[in-house]
Motif scaffolding. Structure first.
Motif, PDB file in Angstrom:
ATOM      1  N   MET A   1       2.625   8.438 -31.095  1.00 20.38           N
ATOM      2  CA  MET A   1       3.401   7.312 -30.627  1.00 20.38           C
ATOM      3  C   MET A   1       4.014   7.677 -29.280  1.00 20.38           C
ATOM      4  N   PRO A   2       3.877   6.791 -28.276  1.00 17.88           N
ATOM      5  CA  PRO A   2       4.400   7.116 -26.953  1.00 17.88           C
ATOM      6  C   PRO A   2       5.924   7.082 -26.939  1.00 17.88           C
ATOM      7  N   LYS A   3       6.488   7.925 -26.067  1.00 21.30           N
ATOM      8  CA  LYS A   3       7.945   7.997 -25.964  1.00 21.30           C
ATOM      9  C   LYS A   3       8.506   6.852 -25.136  1.00 21.30           C
ATOM     10  N   HIS A   4       7.717   6.272 -24.283  1.00 18.27           N
ATOM     11  CA  HIS A   4       8.206   5.161 -23.467  1.00 18.27           C
ATOM     12  C   HIS A   4       7.384   3.898 -23.775  1.00 18.27           C
ATOM     13  N   VAL A   5       8.024   2.787 -23.715  1.00 16.99           N
ATOM     14  CA  VAL A   5       7.374   1.512 -24.004  1.00 16.99           C
ATOM     15  C   VAL A   5       7.612   0.605 -22.810  1.00 16.99           C
ATOM     16  N   LEU A   6       6.571  -0.041 -22.360  1.00 16.41           N
ATOM     17  CA  LEU A   6       6.706  -0.964 -21.235  1.00 16.41           C
ATOM     18  C   LEU A   6       7.428  -2.225 -21.692  1.00 16.41           C
ATOM     19  N   MET A   7       8.305  -2.722 -20.865  1.00 20.18           N
ATOM     20  CA  MET A   7       9.069  -3.922 -21.202  1.00 20.18           C
ATOM     21  C   MET A   7       8.175  -5.161 -21.265  1.00 20.18           C
ATOM     22  N   SER A   8       7.026  -5.116 -20.622  1.00 19.14           N
ATOM     23  CA  SER A   8       6.147  -6.287 -20.638  1.00 19.14           C
ATOM     24  C   SER A   8       5.553  -6.534 -22.026  1.00 19.14           C
ATOM     25  N   ASP A   9       5.674  -5.582 -22.934  1.00 16.03           N
ATOM     26  CA  ASP A   9       5.176  -5.769 -24.282  1.00 16.03           C
ATOM     27  C   ASP A   9       6.107  -6.642 -25.128  1.00 16.03           C
ATOM     28  N   TYR A  10       7.286  -6.899 -24.623  1.00 16.15           N
ATOM     29  CA  TYR A  10       8.273  -7.674 -25.378  1.00 16.15           C
ATOM     30  C   TYR A  10       8.574  -8.989 -24.672  1.00 16.15           C
ATOM     31  N   GLU A  11       8.812  -9.986 -25.485  1.00 13.54           N
ATOM     32  CA  GLU A  11       9.187 -11.289 -24.940  1.00 13.54           C
ATOM     33  C   GLU A  11      10.681 -11.480 -25.190  1.00 13.54           C
ATOM     34  N   ILE A  12      11.417 -11.758 -24.149  1.00 12.10           N
ATOM     35  CA  ILE A  12      12.856 -11.952 -24.270  1.00 12.10           C
ATOM     36  C   ILE A  12      13.135 -13.451 -24.202  1.00 12.10           C
ATOM     37  N   ILE A  13      13.789 -13.953 -25.232  1.00 11.87           N
ATOM     38  CA  ILE A  13      14.140 -15.367 -25.277  1.00 11.87           C
ATOM     39  C   ILE A  13      15.641 -15.466 -25.044  1.00 11.87           C
ATOM     40  N   THR A  14      16.007 -16.181 -24.016  1.00 13.33           N
ATOM     41  CA  THR A  14      17.432 -16.341 -23.719  1.00 13.33           C
ATOM     42  C   THR A  14      17.854 -17.759 -24.059  1.00 13.33           C
ATOM     43  N   ASP A  15      19.074 -17.872 -24.498  1.00  9.61           N
ATOM     44  CA  ASP A  15      19.617 -19.177 -24.867  1.00  9.61           C
ATOM     45  C   ASP A  15      20.410 -19.714 -23.685  1.00  9.61           C
ATOM     46  N   GLY A  16      20.200 -20.957 -23.354  1.00  7.40           N
ATOM     47  CA  GLY A  16      20.894 -21.584 -22.247  1.00  7.40           C
ATOM     48  C   GLY A  16      22.347 -21.896 -22.549  1.00  7.40           C
ATOM     49  N   GLY A  17      22.760 -21.761 -23.821  1.00  3.37           N
ATOM     50  CA  GLY A  17      24.140 -22.003 -24.176  1.00  3.37           C
ATOM     51  C   GLY A  17      24.441 -23.460 -24.515  1.00  3.37           C
ATOM     52  N   ARG A  18      23.478 -24.330 -24.398  1.00  3.35           N
ATOM     53  CA  ARG A  18      23.709 -25.728 -24.755  1.00  3.35           C
ATOM     54  C   ARG A  18      22.461 -26.280 -25.430  1.00  3.35           C
ATOM     55  N   ARG A  19      22.646 -27.346 -26.137  1.00  3.73           N
ATOM     56  CA  ARG A  19      21.518 -27.970 -26.829  1.00  3.73           C
ATOM     57  C   ARG A  19      20.708 -28.808 -25.867  1.00  3.73           C
ATOM     58  N   ARG A  20      19.424 -28.752 -26.075  1.00  2.93           N
ATOM     59  CA  ARG A  20      18.533 -29.593 -25.267  1.00  2.93           C
ATOM     60  C   ARG A  20      18.362 -30.932 -25.964  1.00  2.93           C
ATOM     61  N   ARG A  21      18.231 -31.958 -25.187  1.00  2.46           N
ATOM     62  CA  ARG A  21      17.956 -33.293 -25.717  1.00  2.46           C
ATOM     63  C   ARG A  21      16.490 -33.594 -25.458  1.00  2.46           C
ATOM     64  N   TRP A  22      15.762 -33.859 -26.515  1.00  3.07           N
ATOM     65  CA  TRP A  22      14.335 -34.117 -26.406  1.00  3.07           C
ATOM     66  C   TRP A  22      14.081 -35.615 -26.476  1.00  3.07           C
ATOM     67  N   PRO A  23      13.425 -36.184 -25.482  1.00  2.12           N
ATOM     68  CA  PRO A  23      13.055 -37.594 -25.572  1.00  2.12           C
ATOM     69  C   PRO A  23      12.041 -37.805 -26.699  1.00  2.12           C
ATOM     70  N   ALA A  24      12.049 -38.980 -27.287  1.00  5.52           N
ATOM     71  CA  ALA A  24      11.160 -39.268 -28.419  1.00  5.52           C
ATOM     72  C   ALA A  24       9.697 -39.085 -28.043  1.00  5.52           C
ATOM     73  N   ALA A  25       9.333 -39.483 -26.843  1.00  5.73           N
ATOM     74  CA  ALA A  25       7.928 -39.350 -26.418  1.00  5.73           C
ATOM     75  C   ALA A  25       7.520 -37.873 -26.355  1.00  5.73           C
ATOM     76  N   GLU A  26       8.440 -37.034 -25.896  1.00  2.92           N
ATOM     77  CA  GLU A  26       8.153 -35.593 -25.805  1.00  2.92           C
ATOM     78  C   GLU A  26       8.025 -34.989 -27.210  1.00  2.92           C
ATOM     79  N   LYS A  27       8.918 -35.378 -28.118  1.00  2.00           N
ATOM     80  CA  LYS A  27       8.827 -34.900 -29.504  1.00  2.00           C
ATOM     81  C   LYS A  27       7.477 -35.285 -30.107  1.00  2.00           C
ATOM     82  N   LEU A  28       7.094 -36.529 -29.894  1.00  2.00           N
ATOM     83  CA  LEU A  28       5.827 -37.023 -30.436  1.00  2.00           C
ATOM     84  C   LEU A  28       4.645 -36.232 -29.875  1.00  2.00           C
ATOM     85  N   ARG A  29       4.663 -35.971 -28.574  1.00  2.00           N
ATOM     86  CA  ARG A  29       3.577 -35.203 -27.944  1.00  2.00           C
ATOM     87  C   ARG A  29       3.475 -33.812 -28.550  1.00  2.00           C
TER      88      ARG A  29
END
Length: 131
Positions: A1-29
Motif C-alpha cells: 500500500m502506498p504511503k501517499h495518496v493523490l488528492m485527485s482520487d477523492y471527490e470533495i463535495i462542499t455544501d453551499g450553506g443554503r438550500r437550492r430551489r429546483w424548478p419543476a421542469a428541472e426536477k422532471l428532466r
C-alpha cells in the motif's frame, strides 16, 4: 500500500450553506434521466448535483402522482393546493358551526316568545266569552 495518496482520487463535495430551489421542469428532466435503461440513480444524482435520497423522493412522488392521475383519469393536485383547500374547508366548517348555533338560539327564543304569547292570550280572554 502506498504511503501517499493523490488528492485527485477523492471527490470533495462542499455544501453551499443554503438550500437550492429546483424548478419543476428541472426536477422532471432529472427524474426522466433515472428512468432510462441502465441509469443509476446515484450516478444521475451526482451528475446533477442532487442528493440521491432527494432524487429517490422526486422519483417516487412523480411515479405515485402519475399513477394516481392515470387511475383516476384526472390531473394531479399539488400539496400546496390541497393544503389551501383543507384550510378553506376548516374555515367553512367553522362558519357552519357558528350559523348552526345561531339557528338553535333563534329557535329557542322563538319558542319562548310563542309560549309567552299563548299565555298572554289565554289570560286576556274572558272565560265566559263565545267566539
Amino acid at each position: 500500500m502506498p504511503k501517499h495518496v493523490l488528492m485527485s482520487d477523492y471527490e470533495i463535495i462542499t455544501d453551499g450553506g443554503r438550500r437550492r430551489r429546483w424548478p419543476a421542469a428541472e426536477k422532471l428532466r432529472i427524474v426522466e434521466e433515472t428512468l432510462e435503461d441502465g441509469a443509476s440513480i446515484s450516478v444521475v444524482a451526482r451528475r446533477n448535483g442532487v442528493a440521491p435520497n432527494l432524487l429517490y423522493r422526486w422519483r417516487r412522488l412523480m411515479l405515485d402522482g402519475g399513477a394516481v392521475a392515470v387511475s383516476e383519469d384526472d390531473d394531479v393536485t399539488s400539496n400546496r393546493a390541497v393544503r389551501q383547500m383543507e384550510d378553506r374547508i376548516r374555515e367553512l366548517e367553522r362558519q357552519l358551526g357558528r350559523k348552526t348555533l345561531e339557528v338553535e338560539i333563534l329557535k329557542e327564543a322563538l319558542d319562548k316568545t310563542r309560549s309567552k304569547k299563548r299565555t298572554w292570550l289565554a289570560q286576556s280572554q274572558p272565560k265566559d266569552s263565545f267566539r
